[in-house]
Design a protein around this motif. Structure first.
Motif, PDB file in Angstrom:
ATOM      1  N   ALA A 120      -5.375   7.147  -2.303  1.00  0.00           N
ATOM      2  CA  ALA A 120      -4.828   6.664  -1.031  1.00  0.00           C
ATOM      3  C   ALA A 120      -3.325   6.459  -1.125  1.00  0.00           C
ATOM      4  CB  ALA A 120      -5.492   5.349  -0.630  1.00  0.00           C
ATOM      5  N   LEU A 121      -2.644   6.712  -0.014  1.00  0.00           N
ATOM      6  CA  LEU A 121      -1.211   6.412   0.113  1.00  0.00           C
ATOM      7  C   LEU A 121      -1.082   4.978   0.635  1.00  0.00           C
ATOM      8  CD1 LEU A 121      -0.175   9.696   2.017  1.00  0.00           C
ATOM      9  CD2 LEU A 121      -0.143   9.298  -0.465  1.00  0.00           C
ATOM     10  N   VAL A 122      -0.288   4.171  -0.046  1.00  0.00           N
ATOM     11  CA  VAL A 122      -0.106   2.784   0.377  1.00  0.00           C
ATOM     12  C   VAL A 122       1.376   2.538   0.641  1.00  0.00           C
ATOM     13  CG1 VAL A 122      -0.416   0.349  -0.257  1.00  0.00           C
ATOM     14  CG2 VAL A 122      -2.095   2.060  -1.017  1.00  0.00           C
ATOM     15  N   PRO A 123       1.812   2.611   1.911  1.00  0.00           N
ATOM     16  CA  PRO A 123       3.220   2.338   2.215  1.00  0.00           C
ATOM     17  C   PRO A 123       3.549   0.863   2.003  1.00  0.00           C
ATOM     18  CG  PRO A 123       1.975   2.887   4.230  1.00  0.00           C
ATOM     19  CD  PRO A 123       1.018   2.975   3.090  1.00  0.00           C
ATOM     20  N   VAL A 124       4.758   0.586   1.531  1.00  0.00           N
ATOM     21  CA  VAL A 124       5.198  -0.808   1.391  1.00  0.00           C
ATOM     22  C   VAL A 124       5.158  -1.452   2.782  1.00  0.00           C
ATOM     23  CG1 VAL A 124       7.152  -2.324   0.840  1.00  0.00           C
ATOM     24  CG2 VAL A 124       6.697  -0.314  -0.570  1.00  0.00           C
ATOM     25  N   PRO A 125       4.383  -2.523   2.938  1.00  0.00           N
ATOM     26  CA  PRO A 125       4.278  -3.111   4.284  1.00  0.00           C
ATOM     27  C   PRO A 125       5.509  -3.919   4.659  1.00  0.00           C
ATOM     28  CG  PRO A 125       2.825  -4.264   2.736  1.00  0.00           C
ATOM     29  CD  PRO A 125       3.540  -3.207   1.955  1.00  0.00           C
ATOM     30  N   LEU A 126       5.763  -3.995   5.967  1.00  0.00           N
ATOM     31  CA  LEU A 126       6.784  -4.909   6.498  1.00  0.00           C
ATOM     32  C   LEU A 126       6.078  -6.192   6.940  1.00  0.00           C
ATOM     33  CD1 LEU A 126       8.917  -2.624   8.878  1.00  0.00           C
ATOM     34  CD2 LEU A 126       9.434  -3.301   6.532  1.00  0.00           C
ATOM     35  N   SER A 127       6.811  -7.259   7.058  1.00  0.00           N
ATOM     36  CA  SER A 127       6.237  -8.473   7.640  1.00  0.00           C
ATOM     37  C   SER A 127       5.994  -8.212   9.127  1.00  0.00           C
ATOM     38  CB  SER A 127       7.188  -9.653   7.469  1.00  0.00           C
ATOM     39  OG  SER A 127       8.321  -9.461   8.283  1.00  0.00           O
ATOM     40  N   ALA A 128       5.102  -9.005   9.722  1.00  0.00           N
ATOM     41  CA  ALA A 128       4.779  -8.816  11.147  1.00  0.00           C
ATOM     42  C   ALA A 128       6.038  -8.946  12.004  1.00  0.00           C
ATOM     43  CB  ALA A 128       3.725  -9.832  11.574  1.00  0.00           C
ATOM     44  N   ARG A 129       6.920  -9.861  11.619  1.00  0.00           N
ATOM     45  CA  ARG A 129       8.135 -10.080  12.415  1.00  0.00           C
ATOM     46  C   ARG A 129       9.072  -8.874  12.333  1.00  0.00           C
ATOM     47  NH1 ARG A 129      13.196 -11.955  11.895  1.00  0.00           N
ATOM     48  NH2 ARG A 129      13.011 -12.136   9.637  1.00  0.00           N
TER      49      ARG A 129
END
Ligand SMILES: [Zn+2]
Length: 259
Positions: A120-129
């Motif tokens: 799976a590719l897992v992009p670095v997540p951003l915060s919701a804000r």
């Protein structure tokens, strides 16, 4: 199909009114060009890193158990071509540039076997804000380009960002790592373990899922390092790392005329 000539006419009329420009040099793009003109495309500053061997990217993650491979495509320096592309994507509301970079990377690294055994590719997540402010996640846009070429699934449900990046200026590598520890939270162990179930490779005995973490720019590597540690602490897994760009200071020692 019968609208073809009209569509073409409207699109060239649109181009005359609002010429599309190369994001690197500002020249007007011709019909077949997207985002970058042909001349700039052939002179983009590649890292020339070999994804099959030890390199400046994978070395940043050697202390994390399960680390497999790592690579970055472009050299990032203040105001260079890479800087302009990334800047246009993030601050000019151009997620398509991320998709474009992802496709380029997939075409460059797939022949080297870089995506073999990845579940799976897992992009670095951003915060919701941050996601609300920007409207899209640049690492996810890059992952979309990679997925288009490789067919690999993108998983954005495996890890979340609970805290925005704290200021990292004037900190040592160790201090930066401590500073970002705990900014991510992972899904439960069962969810992580089950990623890739049903794929022939996993059935063959590679029991641990293999996550390819996707980033736009590696500056110190501290953020990606924290993400990897969070996943690894939640469940045993294999980890690889792919970034569109790598900050130039990592390459000073053996850069081969990349710019
Ligand atoms: Zn150009």
């Amino acid at each position: 199909m019968r609208f073809g000539p009209l569509t073409r006419y409207l699109s060239s009329a649109w181009d005359m009114l609002f010429p599309r420009r190369c994001l690197v040099c500002g020249q007007t793009l011709s019909g077949g060009e997207e985002h970058v003109c042909g001349a700039c495309l052939t002179t983009l500053p590649l890292t020339h890193l070999d994804s099959r061997s030890e390199n400046a990217v994978v070395r940043l993650f050697y202390d994390i158990e399960g680390t497999q491979r790592g690579v970055a495509m472009l050299v990032y320096r203040h105001q260079n071509a890479t800087f302009r592309l990334i800047h246009a994507m993030k601050y000019g509301d151009r997620p398509a540039v991320g998709v474009f970079l992802g496709e380029m990377m997939a075409h460059q690294f797939e022949p080297e076997g870089f995506f073999e055994s990845v579940d799976a590719l897992v992009p670095v997540p951003l915060s919701a804000r941050k996601l609300r402010d920007r409207g899209f996640n640049q690492s996810e846009a890059i992952a979309q380009g990679i997925a288009t070429v490789t067919g690999l699934p993108i998983r954005t449900d495996l890890v979340a960002r609970t805290v925005d990046n704290p200021t990292q200026t004037n900190l040592s590598t160790q201090q930066r790592r401590e500073n970002v520890a705990g900014i991510f939270s992972a899904a439960d162990a069962d969810t992580l373990r089950n990623v890739g179930n049903g794929s022939p490779l996993k059935e063959k005995g590679n029991r641990y899922p293999h996550f390819l973490l996707i980033d736009d720019v590696i500056t110190t590597g501290a953020t990606l390092h924290a993400l990897a540690e969070t996943l690894r602490a939640a469940a045993p897994c294999r980890l690889s790392y792919l970034s569109a760009a790598l900050a130039g200071q990592h390459l000073n020692v053996f850069e081969r005329g990349a710019e």
